[in-house]
Scaffold this active site. Structure first.
Site, PDB file in Angstrom:
ATOM      1  N   CYS A 182       0.694  -1.132  -0.006  1.00 18.49           N
ATOM      2  CA  CYS A 182      -0.191   0.004  -0.038  1.00 18.49           C
ATOM      3  C   CYS A 182       0.903   1.242   0.168  1.00 18.49           C
ATOM      4  O   CYS A 182       0.701   2.156  -0.641  1.00 18.49           O
ATOM      5  CB  CYS A 182      -0.893   0.070   1.290  1.00 18.49           C
ATOM      6  SG  CYS A 182      -1.797  -1.404   1.568  1.00 18.49           S
ATOM      7  N   HIS A 186       0.436   5.004  -1.343  1.00 18.13           N
ATOM      8  CA  HIS A 186       0.158   5.936  -0.492  1.00 18.13           C
ATOM      9  C   HIS A 186       1.066   6.317   0.721  1.00 18.13           C
ATOM     10  O   HIS A 186       0.704   6.547   1.716  1.00 18.13           O
ATOM     11  CB  HIS A 186      -0.984   5.259  -0.144  1.00 18.13           C
ATOM     12  CG  HIS A 186      -2.115   5.138  -0.973  1.00 18.13           C
ATOM     13  ND1 HIS A 186      -2.761   6.186  -1.507  1.00 18.13           N
ATOM     14  CD2 HIS A 186      -2.715   3.957  -1.691  1.00 18.13           C
ATOM     15  CE1 HIS A 186      -3.842   5.820  -2.387  1.00 18.13           C
ATOM     16  NE2 HIS A 186      -3.678   4.493  -2.644  1.00 18.13           N
ATOM     17  N   ARG A 230     -12.875  -0.927  -2.485  1.00 18.97           N
ATOM     18  CA  ARG A 230     -11.477  -0.284  -2.532  1.00 18.97           C
ATOM     19  C   ARG A 230     -10.430  -0.987  -2.476  1.00 18.97           C
ATOM     20  O   ARG A 230      -9.448  -1.082  -3.224  1.00 18.97           O
ATOM     21  CB  ARG A 230     -11.651   1.165  -1.850  1.00 18.97           C
ATOM     22  CG  ARG A 230     -10.310   2.147  -2.091  1.00 18.97           C
ATOM     23  CD  ARG A 230     -10.390   2.649  -3.354  1.00 18.97           C
ATOM     24  NE  ARG A 230      -9.352   1.456  -4.216  1.00 18.97           N
ATOM     25  CZ  ARG A 230      -9.274   1.688  -5.633  1.00 18.97           C
ATOM     26  NH1 ARG A 230     -10.084   2.655  -6.192  1.00 18.97           N
ATOM     27  NH2 ARG A 230      -8.637   0.818  -6.052  1.00 18.97           N
ATOM     28  N   CYS A 234      -7.604  -2.267  -4.788  1.00 15.79           N
ATOM     29  CA  CYS A 234      -6.093  -1.868  -4.792  1.00 15.79           C
ATOM     30  C   CYS A 234      -5.320  -3.243  -4.989  1.00 15.79           C
ATOM     31  O   CYS A 234      -4.386  -3.298  -5.757  1.00 15.79           O
ATOM     32  CB  CYS A 234      -6.030  -1.279  -3.348  1.00 15.79           C
ATOM     33  SG  CYS A 234      -6.299   0.456  -3.319  1.00 15.79           S
TER      34      CYS A 234
END
Lengths: 273, 219, 103
Positions: A182, A186, A230, A234
């Site tokens: 992630c 991010h 979501r 992802c």
């Protein structure tokens, strides 16, 4: 190995490009125009259709036990819908587990309405008008009842704290053929993928803005999409295997991200590209 | 306050005080028995194994980490890597690079541009029989014409113009695409060759996109 | 019957502002599925709005209108408490009618 003057030349070339009006100005206006387009889309958000359907589903007697969900406890007592999403995920003693909204809804569908767990989870994400997801509609309705509420996810219970820490570990877990975590997309501020701005989910202001805009009607999907979706999507793009709907990992990661958004005003269902 | 004389009543008050102290210590000890970071990491790995299911070409072994992935996860970002750890990783990754047997590093830049634009490949919904793209534009600027570029990586506009086209630069560029972590431990850039994302010919084509003077990147 | 519409009608001065959200696939008939077969056209063709028995809007839609369409329009000649009724018919003959009270 690299000519050390290349660095200085690169800096000069980049500065020259930055000052060149043409391409960079065009580029910036593309990003601005997309932002304006999104603003204009706010009126007439099709998410309201999902909210309507969700409210009906909440109040309709369904399942083998022919009971409505109006006795379902989403964290503030049986039947209370107002403001619950801003406190989720949280620990539920009856299930002895930290649960997000979707896992709690599945729990109520199974225990109150008598659905088999596989039936309750069989259409987590809608796919057109003839393959609607009841859970997505319920999510739309219940989250709409938290509009204007300040995010306040608690970590007081040891299992809540553990879920947060597990979610954080997952956030940095690099894996798959692309070595993505992630954090790859991010974990930094001010970056974007193609023309899509990326929130730094480790930075409170970005995390607040990002988390409170889900669920959302995704125009490109033509569907109302939840936070479970979501995460699932992802991981698909991270080249991971498929994230199981309402799995422990999905709840842990949601706990981590939702808590990072604490203090922000919840503002969904929103509309996105 | 008068001096405390242990009468029967006072003894029970003392017992209560001791009990309270024991309870407090137990609470503090309870905090100390909270899982360590290492335990959390192990538990997270185990949790992921039961929270994902295989789909299409994406099997559960994709959750298993090699040395690079495990180390980079532990330190969270390249910025937090100790120098000696970074050097060890870079050395191990450099050893994985397989250069083309024919010694030619550059292919066709037009094919390279198509590979740079293609964001598919290796996802569980992708057809494994089709070639993967490199998705360069997700993170980098390349040609001046393409405005839809990302900023996760540095801009590559004028890459060849700045560096020339020597055999050294060709070898470096090919190697960087093959395994970016040979040069930058815990880089966000996928290890296209080492992880079998791109074929040798595809990597040559991307090198051409970057280095060929005729490529729009260098115009 | 097809999925319900969400209608909002508000009176400001002498003008009623109507906003309608409709749920419809609005398939153009140009797209192909994963097997290469054309997905048949399926979209709203006729939209009618009435207030106090009079037609205030009549529209013929085609494949250019997007999925889950959002229609807004204004009209005069109605008061608070009156009803606005919206109807649509699609190319399959499917239809939907909903009404709202002007607030």
């Amino acid at each position: 190995m690299i000519n050390r003057h290349a660095g200085i030349r690169a800096l000069m070339l980049w500065t020259a490009l930055a000052l060149a009006p043409g391409a960079i100005a065009q580029q910036k206006s593309a990003v601005d125009d997309i932002a304006r387009y999104r603003e204009l889309l706010q009126d007439g958000n099709p998410a309201e259709l999902w909210e309507l359907r969700g409210e009906t589903l909440w109040k309709t007697a369904r399942g083998p036990k022919k009971v409505s969900l109006e006795q379902c406890d989403l964290g503030k007592g049986p039947g209370v819908v107002k403001g619950v999403y801003a406190s989720l995920p949280k620990y539920f003693a009856d299930a002895d587990r930290v649960m997000d909204l979707e896992s709690r809804l599945v729990y109520c569908m199974v225990n109150l309405q008598g659905y088999a767990p596989t039936d309750a989870k069989k259409q987590p994400f809608g796919n057109g008008n003839d393959r609607k997801s009841d859970i997505e509609a319920l999510v739309a309705y219940i989250t709409s009842e938290s509009k204007g509420v300040v995010m306040n996810v608690s970590l007081a219970h040891p299992k809540e704290m553990e879920a947060y820490r597990l979610g954080k570990a997952m956030f940095f877990h690099r894996g798959g053929p692309h070595d993505f975590a992630c954090a790859t997309c991010h974990g930094d501020t001010g970056k974007r993928i193609r023309l899509q701005d990326l929130p730094n989910l480790l930075l409170q202001s970005d995390a607040q803005r990002a988390y409170t805009s889900w669920p959302a009607y995704r125009v490109s999907q033509g569907e109302l999409r939840s936070f479970q979706w979501r995460l699932y999507d992802c991981f698909r793009q991270q080249r991971f295997p498929e994230l199981e709907f309402t799995s422990d990992a999905s709840v842990a990661l949601t706990t981590f991200l939702a808590h990072n958004a604490n203090g922000a005003v919840f503002n969904a269902p929103a509309i996105k590209r | 306050m008068s001096v405390m004389i242990p009468t029967a009543k006072k003894k029970s008050a003392l017992a209560v005080a001791v009990a309270a102290l024991v309870a407090f210590l137990a609470l503090v000890a309870g905090c100390a028995t909270m899982l360590s970071d290492n335990d959390i990491a192990a538990k997270a790995t185990a949790m992921m194994k039961t929270s994902f299911r295989e789909s299409g070409q994406a099997k559960l072994d994709r959750l298993d980490q090699d040395d690079v992935q495990a180390t980079c996860s532990q330190y969270e970002s390249a910025q937090k890597l100790p120098k000696d750890v970074a050097e060890r990783l870079e050395k191990s990754q450099m050893a994985t690079i397989r250069y083309p047997a024919d010694g030619k590093m550059e292919g066709n830049w037009k094919a390279g541009e198509a590979i740079a634009q293609n964001g598919t490949g290796k996802q569980f919904n992708d057809d494994p029989s089709k070639p993967s793209g490199a998705n360069c534009y997700a993170c980098h600027q390349l040609t001046p014409q393409e405005l839809s570029f990302g900023t996760i990586g540095p801009p590559l506009l004028g890459y060849g113009k700045l560096r020339g086209n020597s055999p050294e630069i060709q070898k470096y560029t090919y190697g960087k695409i093959y395994n970016s972590q040979a040069f930058s431990a815990c880089s966000n850039m996928p290890r296209f060759g080492h992880n079998g994302i791109l074929t040798e010919q595809q990597m040559k084509d991307v090198v051409a996109l970057l280095l060929d003077p005729a490529s729009p990147v260098n115009k | 019957m097809a999925d319900p519409m969400k209608i909002r009608a508000t009176l400001t001065g002498d003008t009623v502002d109507v906003r309608v959200l409709m749920q419809h696939e609005m398939e153009t008939g140009q797209r192909k599925d994963a097997q290469g077969k054309t997905i048949p056209a399926w979209h709203i063709q006729q939209v009618t709005a009435t207030a106090n028995g009079k037609t205030v809007l009549s529209a013929q839609w085609g494949p250019a209108v997007s999925k889950n369409p959002f229609l807004t329009f204004k009209f005069r000649g109605a008061a608070k408490g009156d009803k606005v009724e919206i109807s649509w018919v699609d190319n399959r003959g499917d239809k939907r009618t909903d009404e709202a009270v002007i607030g």
